[in-house]
Design an enzyme around this catalytic site. Structure first.
Site, PDB file in Angstrom:
ATOM      1  CD  GLU A 195      33.236  35.992  45.758  1.00  0.00           C
ATOM      2  OE1 GLU A 195      34.049  36.176  44.728  1.00  0.00           O
ATOM      3  OE2 GLU A 195      33.966  35.046  46.629  1.00  0.00           O
ATOM      4  CG  HIS A 203      37.496  38.247  43.218  1.00  0.00           C
ATOM      5  ND1 HIS A 203      38.825  38.491  42.353  1.00  0.00           N
ATOM      6  CD2 HIS A 203      37.745  37.953  44.328  1.00  0.00           C
ATOM      7  CE1 HIS A 203      39.517  37.601  43.657  1.00  0.00           C
ATOM      8  NE2 HIS A 203      38.410  36.946  44.012  1.00  0.00           N
ATOM      9  CG  HIS A 207      40.816  43.228  39.937  1.00  0.00           C
ATOM     10  ND1 HIS A 207      41.663  41.928  39.979  1.00  0.00           N
ATOM     11  CD2 HIS A 207      41.542  43.759  38.653  1.00  0.00           C
ATOM     12  CE1 HIS A 207      42.956  42.184  39.609  1.00  0.00           C
ATOM     13  NE2 HIS A 207      43.086  43.022  38.631  1.00  0.00           N
TER      14      HIS A 207
END
Length: 671
Positions: free
Chosen positions: A462, A465, A468
C-alpha cells in the site's frame, strides 16, 4: 452558518477539518456541491465562444472542486469508519452521484465541444500532456455513452444509476456480515495458539463487547487462527463463516445482487457496441483483450496447480499421521502448511512475529523511500477521523511534497482489506496542489502491534501505491498519480514489496518487541529462504478468482453466478483443498464497483512487470541504486497517466518482460 466541508480549510496543509465535521454536514454539502458543479458544466456547454482546449477541457478539469472535497471526506470515513448514519447516506448518495455524472456524460452540447476539439486535435498546438488529456476526455465521453441517442441514451442512464445502488448494497451487505459474525473462544479453545493470536482474539472480544476472546472475520485474525488452532472443528466453523460472507440468506445476501450487476454490465457493453463487458472493459487496459488475459492466467495456472497438488499430497500425509482420515479440507491447509514450514524451514511464525513490529515496519517503508527518492517523514499532530490514524508531512530537500496518513488497525466500522486513496491528488492546474494520501489496513491491535510477514508485505504494497500518488508530477489531476490503466496501477505497489525482502532492510528494522535485538542472521536467512513457501496455494487461490471474474464478463452474463463459478472451477480442475481467494458473494473487487470488474487479473499482469523491474535494480548495482530509482520516478512514479502504460514501462526498462520472471519469482519454475 457555512458548511465546514465546503468552507476554506485553514488546517495545516489544508487537511480536511475532521474535528469540525459531523454526519449532518454531508447531505447538505453534497447537494450544494452537486448544484455548483452542474452550474459549471452548464456554463461550459453553453459557452458561445468556439471550443478551445482552455474553455472546454481545462474548464472541465477546474470544475467540481467543492464536490471533490465532499466526496474525498465522505468516502474516506464511509470505508474506514462507517456507522448506520454513514451507511444510510451512502445508499442515498450513490444513485444521486450516478445520475449527476451520467447527466454530464450524456450532455450533447458538451460532447459536441469535446468532439470538435478531438476532430481538430492535430491543429491545436497542444503539449503532449494536453493531447493525452484531450484523448482521455473524448474517450471517456464515448465510453460513457455520450454518442447514444433516444431510448439507448435513456437506458444507459438507468443502468448507471442502478449499478451504483447495487454496488453500494453489495459493499454494505458484506460489511454487515463481517461485522456481526464472531466465534467466542473458551480458555480451553486457546490451547495451541501463540500469544499474538490470543492477544488479538482478546482485543477483538473487547471491541465486540464479548465476555472473552473471539475470532472475527478480519483477515488479520482469522488467518492466523486457521494456521495455528489444533481444533479442527473450530477451524471448520471459522472457515465456513469466512467463505459464506454475502451468502447467508436474508437481507445481506449478495448472490442476486451479483447476478443483476453482471446482467446490467453486459447490457451496458452491448449498448456501446461491444460483444460483452470484458471486451469493453479491457479495451483501455494494457492487456487489451480477454484472450490475452486468459493466456497469461493459464500460463501461470498450470505450474501453480502442479505445485499445489504436490504440496497437498505432503499435507495429507501429515494430517493422516495425526490420525485424521479422509481428504485434506480447505480449513486444514493453512494449519498443516504452517507445521510444514516450521519443520522444513525451521521458521516459526510465533517466533518471527515479535520481530515485525508495526512501528518498525512503517519506519522501514519510510527509510527505503528516503534512500531511493530522498523523501523525509515528520509526524504531524492534526485531528483526523479516528484516534487510530496517524499523519506525517513528507518533504524532500526541505520542500513540502505531501501529507501521508496511516490507518492501520482492524475495527468493526472498517471494511475488510487494505487500500490507498488520495484525499487530494497532485496537480498544477488550476492551482498547484500537493497530495494528501491515505493507507488503510486491517492489522490486529496489540501493545505493541505485531505483524505477520504477509501483513508487512501488505504495508509495503500500500505504501508503494502512496508513493505513486506522492511523487506524481503532472499538470492535470485527471491523469495524476494512480490514474493509470488498471493492469498497470499495481506495478508500483507490488514492486515496492521487494524492498521488504532486502536483507539489510530486515536486518535494520526487524527488531524484537521486548529485547530490541535485531533478527538473528539465521532467522533472517530462514525468512528469505521461505519467501516462496506455499506459493502453489497462494497462486492457485488467486488465479482461480481471476479466471472466474473473467468468465463472468467474457460472454453472456450468467443467470446464476454461483453455478457459473462452480463450472469454471471444474473446468480448470480446482484442487479440492483450496478455496478461491474471493468467491462471488464477497468478491468486492468485482462487485462493489467497476474498478476491478473483468480486471482482477491486473495484480498478476503487474507482477510480470514488477519482477522484471526489481531485476533492473539488481542488475544496475543493488536494491538502492539511485540512478535506477531516478529512472523509476521519472518514467513511472511521477508520470501518472500522461502516456500509455506500455510506453512508460519501455522508457524505464527498455523492453517488455515475459512471464518467466514472474514464475521464477514465485518459485514455480527452476531458476
Amino acid at each position: 452558518m457555512s458548511n465546514p466541508i465546503l468552507s476554506d480549510w485553514t488546517t495545516p496543509f489544508e487537511i480536511a477539518p475532521f474535528a469540525e465535521i459531523s454526519d449532518d454536514d454531508f447531505a447538505p454539502a453534497l447537494e450544494q456541491a452537486l448544484q455548483a458543479h452542474a452550474d459549471q458544466i452548464a456554463a461550459i456547454a453553453a459557452n458561445p465562444e468556439p471550443p478551445s482546449f482552455a474553455n472546454t477541457i481545462e474548464a472541465l478539469e477546474a470544475a467540481g472542486e467543492g464536490l471533490s472535497k465532499v466526496l474525498s471526506v465522505f468516502y474516506t470515513v464511509a470505508g474506514a469508519d462507517s456507522n448506520p448514519a454513514r451507511e444510510a447516506l451512502q445508499r442515498d448518495f450513490s444513485p444521486k452521484l450516478a445520475a449527476h455524472f451520467a447527466a454530464i456524460s450524456s450532455n450533447k452540447a458538451l460532447f459536441r465541444r469535446v468532439a470538435d476539439l478531438w476532430a481538430q486535435r492535430d491543429d491545436l498546438g497542444l503539449t503532449e500532456e494536453q493531447a493525452r488529456v484531450l484523448m482521455l476526455t473524448h474517450r471517456g465521453f464515448v465510453r460513457s455513452g455520450a454518442a447514444l441517442q433516444g431510448e439507448a441514451d435513456a437506458r444507459m442512464q438507468e443502468i448507471k444509476a442502478r449499478l451504483a445502488s447495487l454496488g453500494t448494497a453489495f459493499t454494505q451487505n458484506l460489511l454487515a456480515d463481517e461485522r456481526t459474525w464472531f466465534m467466542p473462544l473458551s480458555e480451553d479453545d486457546l490451547d495451541g495458539l501463540p500469544d499474538f493470536v490470543i492477544d488479538a482474539a482478546r482485543a477483538a472480544g473487547r471491541e465486540k463487547g464479548a465476555d472473552g476472546p473471539v475470532v472475527t472475520l478480519s483477515r488479520s485474525l482469522i488467518v492466523p487462527f486457521l494456521q495455528f488452532s489444533p481444533r479442527r472443528d473450530l477451524r471448520e466453523k471459522a472457515y465456513r463463516a469466512w467463505t459464506a460472507r454475502g451468502a447467508n440468506g436474508g437481507e445481506t445476501d449478495n448472490r442476486d445482487i451479483a447476478a443483476e450487476i453482471l446482467k446490467l454490465r453486459e447490457e451496458r457493453a452491448r449498448l456501446l457496441g461491444y460483444e460483452n463487458f470484458a471486451a469493453f472493459k479491457l479495451e483501455t487496459e494494457m492487456a487489451r483483450t480477454p484472450q490475452r488475459v486468459r493466456d497469461l492466467l493459464m500460463q501461470v495456472w498450470t505450474p501453480a496447480k502442479a505445485r499445489a497438488e504436490a504440496d497437498a499430497a505432503v499435507l495429507t500425509q501429515m494430517m493422516q499421521a495425526d490420525g485424521i482420515n479422509g481428504p485434506l479440507e480447505p480449513w486444514d491447509w493453512r494449519y498443516y502448511a504452517e507445521k510444514r514450514r516450521k519443520a522444513e524451514h525451521d521458521l516459526d511464525e510465533a517466533a518471527l512475529k515479535p520481530y515485525l513490529q508495526l512501528d518498525r515496519m512503517i519506519e522501514a517503508a519510510f527509510s527505503c523511500a528516503n534512500r531511493l527518492f530522498g523523501l523525509e517523514f515528520a509526524p504531524l499532530d492534526v485531528p483526523l477521523y479516528h484516534p487510530d490514524c496517524r499523519a506525517w508531512e513528507v518533504t524532500r530537500d526541505g520542500q513540502h511534497v505531501a501529507v501521508f496518513i496511516g490507518d492501520y488497525f482492524a475495527r468493526g466500522s472498517k471494511r475488510s482489506g487494505a487500500w490507498c486513496s488520495a484525499m487530494r491528488a497532485q496537480a498544477k492546474f488550476p492551482k498547484v496542489q500537493r497530495p494528501v494520501v491515505i493507507n488503510v489496513c486491517n492489522f490486529a491491535k496489540g501493545d505493541p502491534a505485531l505483524l505477520s510477514y504477509d501483513d508487512a508485505r501488505t504495508l509495503f504494497h500500500e505504501f508503494g501505491h502512496a508513493l505513486h500518488q506522492m511523487l506524481s508530477n503532472v499538470t492535470y489531476e485527471s491523469i495524476s498519480g494512480t490514474s493509470v490503466a488498471r493492469d498497470f496501477v499495481e506495478l508500483p505497489s507490488q514492486l515496492y514489496e521487494h524492498w521488504l525482502e532486502v536483507p539489510e532492510v530486515l536486518a535494520e528494522f526487524a527488531t524484537h518487541a521486548e529485547t530490541g535485538a535485531p533478527m538473528p542472521p539465521e532467522m533472517l536467512e530462514k525468512v528469505l529462504g521461505a519467501a516462496n513457501f506455499d506459493q502453489g496455494f497462494q497462486t492457485v487461490e488467486y488465479v482461480a478468482s481471476a479466471l472466474v471474474d473473467l468468465a463472468f464478463h467474457d460472454g453472456p452474463a450468467p443467470a446464476d453466478p454461483m453455478a457459473r463459478q462452480v463450472e469454471v472451477l471444474a473446468e480448470i480442475g480446482m484442487p479440492h483443498a483450496i478455496g478461491m481467494r474471493h468467491a462471488a458473494p464477497h468478491f468486492a473487487h468485482v462487485f462493489a464497483g467497476d474498478g476491478y470488474s473483468s480486471g482482477y487479473y491486473s495484480y498478476m499482469w503487474s507482477e510480470v512487470m514488477d519482477a522484471d523491474a526489481f531485476a533492473a535494480f539488481e542488475e544496475a548495482g543493488g536494491a538502492f541504486d539511485r540512478e535506477k530509482a531516478r529512472a523509476l520516478e521519472d518514467h513511472i512514479l511521477s508520470t501518472g497517466g500522461s502516456k500509455e502504460a506500455e510506453d512508460l514501462y519501455l522508457a524505464f526498462r527498455g523492453r517488455l518482460p515475459g512471464v518467466d520472471a514472474l514464475l521464477k519469482g514465485r518459485g514455480l519454475i527452476a531458476v
